[in-house]
Motif scaffolding. Structure first.
Motif, PDB file in Angstrom:
ATOM      1  N   ASP A 108      -1.856  -6.958   6.871  1.00 42.92           N
ATOM      2  CA  ASP A 108      -1.002  -7.132   5.692  1.00 42.92           C
ATOM      3  C   ASP A 108      -1.831  -7.159   4.411  1.00 42.92           C
ATOM      4  N   ASP A 149      -3.095  -3.710   3.585  1.00 43.67           N
ATOM      5  CA  ASP A 149      -2.006  -2.935   2.992  1.00 43.67           C
ATOM      6  C   ASP A 149      -1.802  -3.309   1.532  1.00 43.67           C
ATOM      7  N   ALA A 150      -1.877  -4.604   1.224  1.00 40.74           N
ATOM      8  CA  ALA A 150      -1.716  -5.059  -0.157  1.00 40.74           C
ATOM      9  C   ALA A 150      -2.819  -4.491  -1.041  1.00 40.74           C
ATOM     10  N   ALA A 171      -4.486  -1.743  -0.490  1.00 45.97           N
ATOM     11  CA  ALA A 171      -4.261  -0.297  -0.585  1.00 45.97           C
ATOM     12  C   ALA A 171      -3.153   0.028  -1.580  1.00 45.97           C
ATOM     13  N   ASN A 172      -2.203  -0.892  -1.739  1.00 49.15           N
ATOM     14  CA  ASN A 172      -1.094  -0.679  -2.668  1.00 49.15           C
ATOM     15  C   ASN A 172      -1.428  -1.106  -4.085  1.00 49.15           C
ATOM     16  N   GLY A 173      -2.670  -1.483  -4.327  1.00 48.55           N
ATOM     17  CA  GLY A 173      -3.106  -1.759  -5.680  1.00 48.55           C
ATOM     18  C   GLY A 173      -3.193  -3.225  -6.069  1.00 48.55           C
ATOM     19  N   PHE A 174      -2.870  -4.129  -5.187  1.00 49.45           N
ATOM     20  CA  PHE A 174      -3.014  -5.542  -5.515  1.00 49.45           C
ATOM     21  C   PHE A 174      -4.500  -5.892  -5.562  1.00 49.45           C
TER      22      PHE A 174
END
Length: 66
Positions: free
Chosen positions: A17, A20-21, A23-26
């Protein structure tokens, strides 16, 4: 499944998780610190699981009569 194995599954899920965060720019220091802590815990659990002695064989309670 042992307690450590269950915790390892949970740690791996949390790591996934967080990755993924990321990778999504967080971005953020807290996110990176949590990721580092989970990776360290995963290493501890993996070492604990691989170094644990195998469980004792379960014997039938009346084996002496068989």
């Amino acid at each position: 499944m042992s307690r450590h194995e269950r915790e390892l599954v949970e740690v791996n899920r949390s790591l996934s998780d967080l990755i993924d965060a990321l990778a999504n720019g967080f971005k953020g220091d807290a996110l990176r610190e949590r990721l580092d802590a989970l990776e360290a815990r995963r290493a501890e659990l993996t070492a604990s699981i691989t170094s644990a002695p195998p469980p004792a064989p379960r014997l039938h309670p009346n084996i002496s009569e068989i």
